[in-house]
Design an enzyme around this catalytic site. Structure first.
Site, mmCIF file in Angstrom:
data_model
loop_
_atom_site.group_PDB
_atom_site.id
_atom_site.type_symbol
_atom_site.label_atom_id
_atom_site.label_comp_id
_atom_site.label_asym_id
_atom_site.label_seq_id
_atom_site.Cartn_x
_atom_site.Cartn_y
_atom_site.Cartn_z
ATOM 1 N N GLU A 57 0.231 -1.476 -0.034
ATOM 2 C CA GLU A 57 -0.017 -0.217 -0.070
ATOM 3 C C GLU A 57 1.017 1.504 0.043
ATOM 4 O OE1 GLU A 57 -2.683 -0.285 -1.418
ATOM 5 O OE2 GLU A 57 -3.337 -1.480 0.467
ATOM 6 N N HIS A 58 0.966 2.269 -0.482
ATOM 7 C CA HIS A 58 1.465 3.341 -0.990
ATOM 8 C C HIS A 58 2.957 3.381 -1.069
ATOM 9 C CE1 HIS A 58 -1.868 6.478 0.610
ATOM 10 N NE2 HIS A 58 -1.914 5.373 0.754
ATOM 11 N N GLY A 84 -16.415 3.357 -4.031
ATOM 12 C CA GLY A 84 -16.156 4.088 -3.073
ATOM 13 C C GLY A 84 -15.248 3.469 -2.125
ATOM 14 N N ALA A 85 -15.864 1.975 -2.270
ATOM 15 C CA ALA A 85 -15.018 0.980 -0.956
ATOM 16 C C ALA A 85 -13.548 0.144 -1.783
ATOM 17 C CB ALA A 85 -15.663 -0.085 -1.087
ATOM 18 N N GLU A 107 -7.533 8.159 -15.670
ATOM 19 C CA GLU A 107 -7.566 8.780 -14.626
ATOM 20 C C GLU A 107 -7.105 10.190 -13.707
ATOM 21 O OE1 GLU A 107 -8.528 7.447 -11.329
ATOM 22 O OE2 GLU A 107 -10.261 5.920 -12.466
ATOM 23 N N TYR A 159 -3.683 12.320 0.635
ATOM 24 C CA TYR A 159 -3.415 11.505 -0.057
ATOM 25 C C TYR A 159 -1.847 12.546 -0.780
ATOM 26 C CZ TYR A 159 -2.218 8.938 -4.323
ATOM 27 O OH TYR A 159 -2.155 8.042 -5.466
ATOM 28 N N ASP A 199 -4.184 -0.377 -10.231
ATOM 29 C CA ASP A 199 -5.680 -1.409 -10.097
ATOM 30 C C ASP A 199 -6.311 -1.408 -11.888
ATOM 31 O OD1 ASP A 199 -5.849 0.119 -7.723
ATOM 32 O OD2 ASP A 199 -6.707 2.039 -8.418
ATOM 33 N N SER A 211 -26.126 3.484 -18.251
ATOM 34 C CA SER A 211 -26.010 2.694 -17.153
ATOM 35 C C SER A 211 -27.152 2.355 -16.296
ATOM 36 C CB SER A 211 -25.247 3.240 -15.838
ATOM 37 O OG SER A 211 -25.769 4.287 -15.390
#
Ligand code: ADP
Ligand code: MG
Length: 386
Positions: free
Chosen positions: A37-38, A126-127, A164, A228, A176, A71
Site C-alpha cells: 500500500e502506497h 467508493g469502497a 484517470e 494522500y 488498479d 447505466s
C-alpha cells in the site's frame, strides 16, 4: 441486492434502449490489493488481485461522432457527448470514466467514433475496490477491439492512467488497471511499479480452506483529500534527502542511517514504504511456497505500519481489523488508499460467520454505520463476453 445482468440480458437491454443489438459485450473486474500500500508511486511492489465483481459494457459503434451513455444504476437517463469535442472537467458522475477513456485514446492518437454504450456493474463503488477502473478497463477493452486500435496491455494500462489522471482528475497509478486487465482466477498479480514487469502468483484461498472477506466501513475515502497528497509529498521529500530516485531504492538496512537524516515524521513515512515493499516480497515467497494461510502475520504487520507509521487508517478500519482478528481471521489489514474504504480479513471458512458477526457487533457497539461485508475470490481479468 439486485443481481448483475449477464451478457445476454445486458445485450437485450441495450437493444431495447438503443433500438439495435450491440457490437459486443465486454467486462472488467474491480480489484483488491492483497498487500503493498502506497508503494506504487514510490516505484515499488504491489500484489493486487482481480475480483469476481465486474463492470460490463455493451457497446456499438455509431456512424457519426455522437456518444450516448446509459447505466443500469441510478436514474440519470441518457448522457450525450460529442466524440470530437470532449473536454476535461465537464463530464459528470460515472460518465467521466468512459469519456475519459475515449479522450485518452484520442490523446494517444487513436481516433474514436461515436458510440452507444450501456454499463452495468456490481463492483461496490467508493469502497476501495476500484469500481472506476473496472469501468475504464471494460470500456478500453471494448474500444480497443471496436476501433482496431491494436493496443497491448501496457498501452491500455497507460491510457487508463491518463484517463484517470488527466480527464477524471484522480492522481492514481498503474496498479488498479493492471490487476483489472491482467488478473487471473486463483492468482494475484505481483507487479513492479518501476518497470511494470509482472508475474501471476498462486493465491487460491478457497483451496486452502480460506475466504477473503472485504469489510466496507462505509467511511468514504477521497483521493482528492489532503492526506494522500501529503503522504506523496513526504515520500518525495524522503527520497530527495536520502539521495535516491524513489523510495524503492531504500532497503531495510538503510533505515537506521535514514533515521538520523530525516525528521521523525518523514522517517516514519519512509519506514512504512520500505518495510511494506519488503512485506510484498515476503508474501510472494510464501504464496509460491507455503500457501495463503502463511501470510496472516504479514497482513497484520502491514496494517500496523499503515496505522502507526503512515497514519492513513481510521478508527473504523482499526476496529474492523481488530474485531476480525480476535474472531479468528488469520490476518487482516486495511486496503486501498486509506482514510476509510475497506479492510480485508483472510479467514478460515469455518470462522467466516463468527468473523462477520464479531465485526458487525463491534461496529454496532461503537455506534458506527453498519459495515458491508462480502467475500471475494481472485478472478479473471478483462475479457469479451459476447
Ligand atoms: P473506487 O474506484 O475506489 O470505487 P472512485 O471514487 O474512484 O472509487 O470511483 C467511484 C465512482 O465511480 C463513483 O463516484 C461513480 O461516479 C462511479 N461508479 C462506479 N460504479 C458505479 C455504480 N455501480 N453506480 C454508480 N456509479 C458508479
Ligand atoms: Mg477509483
Amino acid at each position: 441486492m439486485t443481481l448483475p445482468l449477464d451478457a445476454r440480458q445486458l445485450a437485450d437491454r441495450f437493444a431495447s434502449v438503443f433500438g439495435t443489438a450491440p457490437d459486443g459485450v465486454w467486462q472488467a473486474p474491480g480489484r483488491v490489493n492483497l498487500i503493498g500500500e502506497h508503494t506504487d508511486y514510490n516505484e515499488g511492489f504491489v500484489l493486487p488481485f482481480a475480483i469476481d465483481r465486474t463492470a460490463r459494457v455493451a457497446v456499438r459503434r455509431r456512424p457519426d461522432s455522437e456518444i450516448r451513455l446509459l447505466s443500469t444504476f441510478g436514474n440519470q437517463g441518457l448522457t450525450t457527448a460529442d466524440a470530437g469535442s470532449l473536454e476535461r472537467g465537464t463530464a459528470k458522475g460515472w460518465t467521466k470514466y468512459p469519456l475519459g477513456v475515449v479522450w485518452a485514446l484520442q490523446q494517444h492518437g487513436h481516433p474514436v467514433p461515436g458510440l452507444d454504450l450501456l454499463l452495468d456493474s456490481d463492483v461496490p463503488r467508493g469502497a476501495g475496490l476500484s469500481s472506476s477502473h473496472a469501468i475504464e478497463c471494460a470500456v478500453i477493452s471494448a474500444l480497443n477491439e471496436l476501433t482496431a486500435a491494436g493496443l497491448d496491455d501496457r498501452d491500455m494500462v497507460l491510457a487508463t492512467q491518463r484517463a484517470e489522471n488527466d480527464f477524471v482528475g484522480a492522481p492514481t497509478g498503474i496498479m488498479d488497471q493492471s490487476a483489472s486487465l491482467r488478473g487471473a482466477a486463483g492468482q494475484a498479480l505481483f507487479l513492479d511499479c518501476r518497470d511494470q514487469s509482472f508475474r501471476l502468483v498462486p493465491f487460491d484461498a478457497e483451496a486452502a480452506g480460506l475466504v477473503l472477506l472485504v469489510i466496507d466501513t462505509k467511511v468514504s475515502h477521497s483521493h482528492a483529500g489532503g492526506g494522500y497528497a501529503s503522504r506523496r509529498a513526504s515520500c518525495e521529500l524522503g527520497a530527495e534527502v536520502l539521495g535516491v530516485k524513489a523510495l524503492r531504492d531504500v532497503g531495510l538496512n538503510d533505515l537506521e542511517e535514514a533515521s538520523g537524516l530525516l525528521d521523525p515524521e518523514t522517517f516514519r513515512r519512509v519506514r512504512h514504504v520500505v518495510t511494506e515493499n519488503d512485506r510484498v516480497l515476503q508474501v510472494v515467497e510464501l504464496l509460491d511456497g507455503a500457501g495463503p494461510a502463511a501470510i496472516g502475520p504479514l497482513l497484520d504487520a502491514s496494517h500496523a505500519s499503515m496505522r502507526d507509521d503512515f497514519e492513513i487508517s481510521c478508527p473504523e478500519l482499526d476496529l474492523a481489523v481488530g474485531a476480525a482478528r480476535a474472531a479468528g481471521a488469520v490476518g487482516a489489514r486495511m486496503t486501498g488508499g486509506g482514510f476509510g474504504g475497506s479492510a480485508i480479513a483472510l479467514t478460515p471458512v469455518a470462522a467466516e460467520q463468527q468473523v462477520r458477526a464479531a465485526v458487525e457487533r463491534a461496529f454496532a457497539g461503537a455506534g458506527y454505520v453498519a459495515p458491508e461485508i462480502f467475500s471475494v475470490r481472485p478472478a479473471a481479468g478483462a475479457m469479451r463476453l459476447a
